[in-house]
Design a protein around this motif. Structure first.
Motif, mmCIF file in Angstrom:
data_model
loop_
_atom_site.group_PDB
_atom_site.id
_atom_site.type_symbol
_atom_site.label_atom_id
_atom_site.label_comp_id
_atom_site.label_asym_id
_atom_site.label_seq_id
_atom_site.Cartn_x
_atom_site.Cartn_y
_atom_site.Cartn_z
ATOM 1 N N ALA A 14 0.919 -1.341 0.017
ATOM 2 C CA ALA A 14 -0.026 -0.012 0.037
ATOM 3 C C ALA A 14 0.881 1.497 0.022
ATOM 4 O O ALA A 14 0.626 2.148 -0.657
ATOM 5 C CB ALA A 14 -1.010 0.020 1.110
ATOM 6 N N ALA A 15 1.830 1.095 0.744
ATOM 7 C CA ALA A 15 2.915 2.428 0.776
ATOM 8 C C ALA A 15 3.621 2.578 -0.440
ATOM 9 O O ALA A 15 3.675 3.689 -1.097
ATOM 10 C CB ALA A 15 3.835 2.327 1.995
ATOM 11 N N LYS A 16 3.768 1.567 -1.159
ATOM 12 C CA LYS A 16 4.506 1.517 -2.447
ATOM 13 C C LYS A 16 3.624 2.218 -3.401
ATOM 14 O O LYS A 16 4.056 3.186 -4.250
ATOM 15 C CB LYS A 16 5.099 0.212 -2.578
ATOM 16 N N GLN A 17 2.308 1.893 -3.254
ATOM 17 C CA GLN A 17 1.456 2.135 -4.280
ATOM 18 C C GLN A 17 1.233 3.797 -4.123
ATOM 19 O O GLN A 17 0.994 4.379 -5.069
ATOM 20 C CB GLN A 17 0.093 1.744 -4.008
ATOM 21 N N LYS A 18 1.201 4.182 -2.777
ATOM 22 C CA LYS A 18 0.987 5.588 -2.442
ATOM 23 C C LYS A 18 1.925 6.465 -2.924
ATOM 24 O O LYS A 18 1.767 7.493 -3.719
ATOM 25 C CB LYS A 18 0.782 5.626 -1.013
ATOM 26 N N GLU A 19 3.254 5.856 -2.758
ATOM 27 C CA GLU A 19 4.476 6.389 -3.422
ATOM 28 C C GLU A 19 4.287 6.598 -4.787
ATOM 29 O O GLU A 19 4.640 7.655 -5.425
ATOM 30 C CB GLU A 19 5.750 5.733 -2.907
ATOM 31 N N LEU A 20 3.966 5.613 -5.374
ATOM 32 C CA LEU A 20 4.069 5.644 -7.005
ATOM 33 C C LEU A 20 2.987 6.871 -7.445
ATOM 34 O O LEU A 20 3.074 7.191 -8.425
ATOM 35 C CB LEU A 20 3.492 4.353 -7.670
ATOM 36 N N VAL A 21 1.707 6.666 -6.900
ATOM 37 C CA VAL A 21 0.795 7.675 -7.202
ATOM 38 C C VAL A 21 1.164 8.956 -6.996
ATOM 39 O O VAL A 21 1.203 10.106 -7.908
ATOM 40 C CB VAL A 21 -0.484 7.542 -6.417
ATOM 41 N N ARG A 22 1.924 9.397 -5.906
ATOM 42 C CA ARG A 22 2.451 10.738 -5.427
ATOM 43 C C ARG A 22 3.505 11.106 -6.789
ATOM 44 O O ARG A 22 3.363 12.057 -7.367
ATOM 45 C CB ARG A 22 3.294 10.616 -4.184
ATOM 46 N N GLN A 23 4.350 10.193 -7.096
ATOM 47 C CA GLN A 23 5.346 10.312 -8.050
ATOM 48 C C GLN A 23 4.648 10.548 -9.506
ATOM 49 O O GLN A 23 5.077 11.353 -10.312
ATOM 50 C CB GLN A 23 6.478 9.290 -8.087
ATOM 51 N N GLY A 24 3.877 9.682 -9.630
ATOM 52 C CA GLY A 24 3.092 9.912 -11.057
ATOM 53 C C GLY A 24 2.326 11.196 -11.070
ATOM 54 O O GLY A 24 2.487 11.750 -12.185
ATOM 55 N N LYS A 25 1.877 11.722 -10.024
ATOM 56 C CA LYS A 25 1.241 13.082 -10.124
ATOM 57 C C LYS A 25 2.213 14.022 -10.295
ATOM 58 O O LYS A 25 2.021 15.132 -11.004
ATOM 59 C CB LYS A 25 0.452 13.372 -8.724
ATOM 60 N N LEU A 35 15.076 7.682 -13.644
ATOM 61 C CA LEU A 35 16.228 7.867 -12.687
ATOM 62 C C LEU A 35 15.609 8.201 -11.274
ATOM 63 O O LEU A 35 16.186 7.958 -10.435
ATOM 64 C CB LEU A 35 17.280 8.935 -13.168
ATOM 65 N N LEU A 36 14.766 9.155 -11.224
ATOM 66 C CA LEU A 36 14.280 9.705 -10.028
ATOM 67 C C LEU A 36 13.170 8.603 -9.466
ATOM 68 O O LEU A 36 12.947 8.638 -8.068
ATOM 69 C CB LEU A 36 13.337 11.078 -10.401
#
Ligand SMILES: Nc1ncnc2c1ncn2[C@@H]1O[C@H](COP(=O)(O)OP(=O)(O)OP(=O)(O)O)[C@@H](O)[C@H]1O
Ligand SMILES: [Mg+2]
Length: 467
Positions: free
Chosen positions: A38-49, A74-75
């Motif tokens: 779940a945390a990874k998902q949230k992280e991905l969503v944030r980065q995607g945004k 890279l980020l």
């Protein structure tokens, strides 16, 4: 091992620890992997945004803008892919296999992202040939969706992290089990050792080693058990000593008169005694010894059956005054012989008592005989009776030597005499008061002495009145 308390404690202790640990590890690792994903998902969503925001500002990359997207990759530690508003791939990072530009992503890949919603999913992607955690974030300018950023990360990478954490937990659990085993061993032994010791000592006591004691000093239940056990062993030792003393006493008491009878008979057989008064005297003595032996044996048998609780007496209503007068009349010759005065202090209309007449006469006879034996010449013996609530108290007082306080508790024991030699000269064996006590207590009464050396003694006993 399960046969010993130690084994049982140890195994149940370990079983509890292991079961608890297994449940705890299963539960936490489940929780952890959920939380981690779940945390990874949230992280991905944030980065995607973030990427979507940048792309909104810079405008959509032209098709084939892979080099531009590389910097994002890279980020963000994920594979980045951008589609336009029709779902065609306009660019992706270098991590992706095979040419994908201009391919159109399927509606299953995109979900509702082109309607402006953030989509997250975890499934098998044929493009990657593995299970991926994917998020899709719309790129919007205002409310107009111009495309979407898709981020993929392989679930296998996450699983590796989760497995590493689980491995760590297992090591922890292993150490916990080892510590618990050491602690459990120590605990089980501290419980089982005193029990084993008590078992050994009780076996020794059962074999007759009454001096053995358990060395357990804890304050818990085991310590209490040990103290009680030691008390029991001490009582057994005392009982054993009483038994030995008793046998020694009996043998001694029997041997003295028997030896003198034997001496007399042997002399008679050898014809040492001529006819005459001295022979008459020895015959008299031998007869007295025979009577003494008989009385001793009768007393012993009597006491034995009293102590075994085999009374089986019939109880009747008895008038105390009548009883006292009857016993006094029977002892009159002995009183006269010792020139003793007898005084009665008995009120009229005493209530009748419930008891066995012969036995209560025996009590009174024993007490008066003692008083006669220990009274000085011309002394007075007083027999008194009083009614006290539901008993009648009868007492025999004399003006004899009295009994020292430290001797008073012991005169009720078998064969106990205050002045051994003098008492035997006076003809006693030390059974009288033991019999008195047994009889009175069998009637539910009490017997005691009050005495001051030099001032005489008062022996009293109670008998319950007829209810
Ligand atoms: N009235 C008394 N005055 C002083 N001492 C007494 C008196 N009655 C008992 N005693 C002491 O108590 C001891 C025990 O008494 P107990 O009647 O049991 O034995 P005994 O009189 O010596 O022998 P037995 O009664 O068997 O013939 C006596 O030996 C004596 O030392
Ligand atoms: Mg006596």
């Amino acid at each position: 091992m399960m046969k010993s308390i130690f084994g049982k404690l140890m195994w149940s202790y370990l079983a509890v620890i292991v079961i608890t640990l297994v449940i705890a590890i299963l539960a936490t690792s489940q929780l952890f992997s959920h939380y981690f994903i779940a945390a990874k998902q949230k992280e991905l969503v944030r980065q995607g945004k973030n990427i979507a925001a940048i792309l909104t500002e810079t405008g959509m990359p032209t098709r084939g803008g892979a080099m531009f997207l590389r910097q994002f990759e890279l980020l963000v530690d994920a594979q980045v892919l951008v589609v336009d508003r029709e779902g065609f791939v306009v660019g992706h990072g270098p991590g992706m296999r095979g040419p994908m530009i201009n391919r159109r992503m399927t509606p299953a890949d995109l979900g509702d992202v082109l309607e402006g919603k953030v989509v997250t999913q975890q499934r098998y992607y044929p493009q990657f040939d593995r299970t991926m955690l994917a998020v899709a974030v719309p790129i919007q300018s205002g409310t107009y969706v111009t495309g979407a950023v898709l981020l993929f990360t392989p679930v296998a990478d996450l699983s590796a992290t989760i497995a590493a954490v689980q491995r760590l937990t297992l090591y922890g659990a292993g150490i916990a089990v080892i510590l618990a085993t050491i602690l459990g061993y120590w605990l089980s032994r501290s419980i089982s050792r005193p029990i084993r010791e008590m078992s050994n000592v009780s076996l020794a006591v059962a074999r007759g080693q009454f001096d053995r004691r358990v060395q357990v000093h804890s304050e818990d239940e085991l310590g209490r058990l040990a103290r009680n056990f030691n008390r029991m062993a001490a009582n057994l030792a005392k009982l054993e000593k009483t038994r030995r003393d008793f046998i020694a006493n009996v043998s001694h008491e029997l041997r003295t008169p028997l030896t003198s009878i034997q001496g007399f008979l042997e002399a008679l057989k050898d014809g040492v005694f001529p006819e005459g008064p001295s022979r008459e005297r020895y015959l008299e003595a031998a007869h007295r010894d025979t009577l003494r032996l008989k009385r001793l044996i009768n007393d012993l048998l009597d006491l034995a059956s009293l102590q075994a609780g085999k009374t089986g007496w019939e109880l009747h209503a008895i008038e105390p005054a009548e009883l006292v007068h009857r016993v006094s009349a029977r002892l009159k010759p002995q009183l006269d012989q010792h020139r003793l005065k007898l005084r009665h202090n008995i009120p009229e209309n005493l209530p009748p008592v419930l008891g066995n007449e012969d036995r209560i006469e025996q009590v009174l006879t024993n007490l008066i005989s003692n008083a006669i034996r220990f009274s000085p010449a011309e002394g007075t013996i007083t027999i008194a009776a009083v009614s006290k609530s539901d008993t009648v108290e009868i007492s025999v007082a004399d003006e004899g030597p009295g009994i020292p306080p430290e001797e008073q508790p012991h005169i009720w024991e078998r064969f106990h005499r205050v002045e051994k030699s003098r008492a035997r000269d006076l003809g006693g064996t030390g059974l009288g008061l033991a019999i008195v006590k047994e009889i009175v207590e069998a009637h539910g009464g009490r017997v005691w002495v009050e005495s001051e050396p030099g001032k005489g003694s008062i022996f009293s006993f109670t008998i319950p009145v007829v209810p």
